[in-house]
Write a protein that holds these residues in place. Sequence first.
Motif: not given
Length: 251
Positions: A4-7, A37-38, A58-64, A74-79
């Motif tokens: 559903k997130l087009g992954q 993504g990855d 996708d929150e679950e991809l932020i930590t990886p 690199v600045n990572i934004i969960n949005s």
Amino acid sequence: MKKKLGQNFLRNKDISKSIVDLAEIPDNVEVFEIGPGDGSLTENLIKLPNKINLIEFDEELITPLRNRYKQNNVNIINSDARFYKLPTENKYSIIGNLPYYASNFIIRNFLFQKNIVSMTFTVQKEVGEQIVAPDGKKSFLSFLIQSHALTKKLLIIKNTEFYPVPKVDSMTIKIIPNDKKLDEDYINFVRKCFSSPRKKIANSIFKGLQIEISLIKEIIKLSELDENLRPQHLSLIDWENLYKVYRETNL
Ligand code: SAM
């Protein structure tokens, strides 16, 4: 992976590199990647001298992503990129293999923001074709984007280059915004005129604007358009003329 997130992740490293090369990102801009993504595009972006920002929903991809790129600038934004507002102090290039479900929405969000030098997006092939469509094949999306930008087709990517394999092929396109900002009333007028895109222009305008058909035919005639044309056949200049005549008739 979340359907559903087009992954659908791009697995071909040569294509990822080509996309970043073809984006021709100048050194003096900040980069925003949509939906890392990855990291298939990110791997190439971190080799550039630019500051890189990643917007991932996708929150679950932020930590990886944080772990993977902790050594890099690199600045990572969960949005959600459909609503993200860029900062205004710099110039920006946007890049991303977009999730199909949200590609139109994301492009429209950035199309109307300032300080964007270029946008390089991979989208569903059919959407890409609309974005770069020549006269005769334009949709409302073509009108909207081409009125605000130059568009260019860069690559066609087979569906099998992604995992999971989506049903359709993709196209990478480049959008270079101009400084124009069309009037909202004009945009709404054209949107309504595309109400029945397969019908002849008078019927499509009738469906969208609900004004008398005899008046619509008069406007079409005064605009020197052939009444057998359909909305897709009109060029950007034709739309401008049609709107001008429509306004002058004071409807
Ligand atoms: N860049 C990676 C690649 O090329 O393999 C992933 C591309 S995948 C087609 C789309 C990515 O966008 C996924 O990582 C997904 O989680 C993310 N995404 C989905 N909806 C989003 C949204 N509204 N805003 C930002 N990212 C989104």
